[in-house]
Structures are given as structure tokens and as C-alpha cells.
Write a protein that holds these residues in place. Sequence first.
Motif, PDB file in Angstrom:
ATOM      1  N   PHE A 214      -5.813  -4.301  -1.419  1.00  0.00           N
ATOM      2  CA  PHE A 214      -7.202  -4.573  -1.782  1.00  0.00           C
ATOM      3  C   PHE A 214      -7.257  -5.387  -3.064  1.00  0.00           C
ATOM      4  O   PHE A 214      -8.054  -6.314  -3.197  1.00  0.00           O
ATOM      5  CB  PHE A 214      -7.971  -3.259  -1.935  1.00  0.00           C
ATOM      6  CG  PHE A 214      -9.428  -3.446  -2.256  1.00  0.00           C
ATOM      7  CD1 PHE A 214     -10.336  -3.736  -1.253  1.00  0.00           C
ATOM      8  CD2 PHE A 214      -9.887  -3.328  -3.557  1.00  0.00           C
ATOM      9  CE1 PHE A 214     -11.680  -3.912  -1.536  1.00  0.00           C
ATOM     10  CE2 PHE A 214     -11.216  -3.499  -3.852  1.00  0.00           C
ATOM     11  CZ  PHE A 214     -12.121  -3.792  -2.840  1.00  0.00           C
ATOM     12  N   HIS A 215      -6.403  -5.057  -4.021  1.00  0.00           N
ATOM     13  CA  HIS A 215      -6.337  -5.807  -5.279  1.00  0.00           C
ATOM     14  C   HIS A 215      -5.982  -7.269  -5.011  1.00  0.00           C
ATOM     15  O   HIS A 215      -6.557  -8.174  -5.618  1.00  0.00           O
ATOM     16  CB  HIS A 215      -5.318  -5.176  -6.230  1.00  0.00           C
ATOM     17  CG  HIS A 215      -4.989  -6.015  -7.410  1.00  0.00           C
ATOM     18  ND1 HIS A 215      -5.881  -6.272  -8.423  1.00  0.00           N
ATOM     19  CD2 HIS A 215      -3.851  -6.676  -7.727  1.00  0.00           C
ATOM     20  CE1 HIS A 215      -5.307  -7.055  -9.325  1.00  0.00           C
ATOM     21  NE2 HIS A 215      -4.078  -7.313  -8.922  1.00  0.00           N
TER      22      HIS A 215
ATOM     23  N   GLN B 144      -9.021  -8.906  -3.511  1.00  0.00           N
ATOM     24  CA  GLN B 144     -10.046  -8.975  -4.550  1.00  0.00           C
ATOM     25  C   GLN B 144      -9.741 -10.111  -5.526  1.00  0.00           C
ATOM     26  O   GLN B 144     -10.638 -10.865  -5.927  1.00  0.00           O
ATOM     27  CB  GLN B 144     -10.071  -7.627  -5.276  1.00  0.00           C
ATOM     28  CG  GLN B 144     -11.192  -7.423  -6.239  1.00  0.00           C
ATOM     29  CD  GLN B 144     -11.111  -6.025  -6.850  1.00  0.00           C
ATOM     30  OE1 GLN B 144     -10.023  -5.569  -7.222  1.00  0.00           O
ATOM     31  NE2 GLN B 144     -12.233  -5.349  -6.936  1.00  0.00           N
TER      32      GLN B 144
ATOM     33  N   ASP C 124      -7.691   3.996  -7.295  1.00  0.00           N
ATOM     34  CA  ASP C 124      -7.908   4.760  -6.065  1.00  0.00           C
ATOM     35  C   ASP C 124      -8.016   3.895  -4.813  1.00  0.00           C
ATOM     36  O   ASP C 124      -8.388   4.396  -3.767  1.00  0.00           O
ATOM     37  CB  ASP C 124      -9.186   5.591  -6.193  1.00  0.00           C
ATOM     38  CG  ASP C 124      -9.014   6.744  -7.161  1.00  0.00           C
ATOM     39  OD1 ASP C 124      -7.880   7.204  -7.355  1.00  0.00           O
ATOM     40  OD2 ASP C 124     -10.039   7.185  -7.721  1.00  0.00           O
ATOM     41  N   PHE C 125      -7.728   2.611  -4.909  1.00  0.00           N
ATOM     42  CA  PHE C 125      -7.787   1.767  -3.719  1.00  0.00           C
ATOM     43  C   PHE C 125      -6.424   1.130  -3.496  1.00  0.00           C
ATOM     44  O   PHE C 125      -5.606   1.045  -4.406  1.00  0.00           O
ATOM     45  CB  PHE C 125      -8.908   0.717  -3.825  1.00  0.00           C
ATOM     46  CG  PHE C 125      -8.862  -0.136  -5.055  1.00  0.00           C
ATOM     47  CD1 PHE C 125      -8.071  -1.274  -5.118  1.00  0.00           C
ATOM     48  CD2 PHE C 125      -9.641   0.170  -6.157  1.00  0.00           C
ATOM     49  CE1 PHE C 125      -8.041  -2.065  -6.244  1.00  0.00           C
ATOM     50  CE2 PHE C 125      -9.617  -0.618  -7.289  1.00  0.00           C
ATOM     51  CZ  PHE C 125      -8.815  -1.744  -7.327  1.00  0.00           C
ATOM     52  N   PRO C 126      -6.143   0.707  -2.269  1.00  0.00           N
ATOM     53  CA  PRO C 126      -4.820   0.173  -1.930  1.00  0.00           C
ATOM     54  C   PRO C 126      -4.465  -1.086  -2.725  1.00  0.00           C
ATOM     55  O   PRO C 126      -5.341  -1.861  -3.116  1.00  0.00           O
ATOM     56  CB  PRO C 126      -4.935  -0.170  -0.447  1.00  0.00           C
ATOM     57  CG  PRO C 126      -6.123   0.566   0.042  1.00  0.00           C
ATOM     58  CD  PRO C 126      -7.039   0.744  -1.122  1.00  0.00           C
ATOM     59  N   ASN C 127      -3.179  -1.281  -2.952  1.00  0.00           N
ATOM     60  CA  ASN C 127      -2.701  -2.476  -3.660  1.00  0.00           C
ATOM     61  C   ASN C 127      -3.084  -3.753  -2.931  1.00  0.00           C
ATOM     62  O   ASN C 127      -3.341  -4.773  -3.565  1.00  0.00           O
ATOM     63  CB  ASN C 127      -1.187  -2.413  -3.854  1.00  0.00           C
ATOM     64  CG  ASN C 127      -0.786  -1.361  -4.854  1.00  0.00           C
ATOM     65  OD1 ASN C 127      -1.346  -1.270  -5.938  1.00  0.00           O
ATOM     66  ND2 ASN C 127       0.175  -0.541  -4.484  1.00  0.00           N
TER      67      ASN C 127
ATOM     68  N   ASP D 190       0.805  -1.213   0.000  1.00  0.00           N
ATOM     69  CA  ASP D 190       0.000   0.000   0.000  1.00  0.00           C
ATOM     70  C   ASP D 190       0.843   1.271   0.000  1.00  0.00           C
ATOM     71  O   ASP D 190       0.322   2.360  -0.218  1.00  0.00           O
ATOM     72  CB  ASP D 190      -0.955   0.011   1.199  1.00  0.00           C
ATOM     73  CG  ASP D 190      -1.984  -1.100   1.110  1.00  0.00           C
ATOM     74  OD1 ASP D 190      -2.207  -1.635   0.005  1.00  0.00           O
ATOM     75  OD2 ASP D 190      -2.577  -1.434   2.158  1.00  0.00           O
TER      76      ASP D 190
END
Length: 86
Positions: A47-48, A51, A42-45, A31
Amino acid sequence: LSPRVACPQSAQYGSCSQRRMSVMEALELLDQLVDESDPDVDFPNSFHAFQTAEGIRRAHPDKDWFHLVGLLHDLGKVLVLFGEPQ
């Protein structure tokens, strides 16, 4: 590369002497960087990573090893924080 030829990164990072961390700590470190391949996200790494793992789990509920691969697939990017190029 043949097994006899060591790359510089193997010599530098192969002993794991730079820093010891858990998988969760490494995900949190992700992040701290902006991924050049996805600079507009626009979201933290991390989160990827979650996901991706969750998407794989839904598509392949019987392949727990694959869920883990989805979670870990970008962890090597933390090397950017130790001076490696993206």
C-alpha cells in the motif's frame, strides 16, 4: 565501490537465480515483512508503494518514469525474506 570490486550481494543476487517474480509478486511479498523503519504502520507495505507512486503522479503528472520509481522504491526490502538484514 570501483567497477572491478564486486560485493557479495552482487555475486549472490546478480544472476537473479534466487527466484523469478513479477513486480506485482514482489510487491505482494513486501506484505510478508514488518519494516523495522515503520513497525507501527497498520497497512501493508505494498500500500505504501502504491501510495507513494500516486502521490508522485499527482505532483508530477508529466513524469511517468518518476511514478514508476515511486512504486519500485522499496522492492529491495524483499531481500529480507532471503536472509539479508534490514
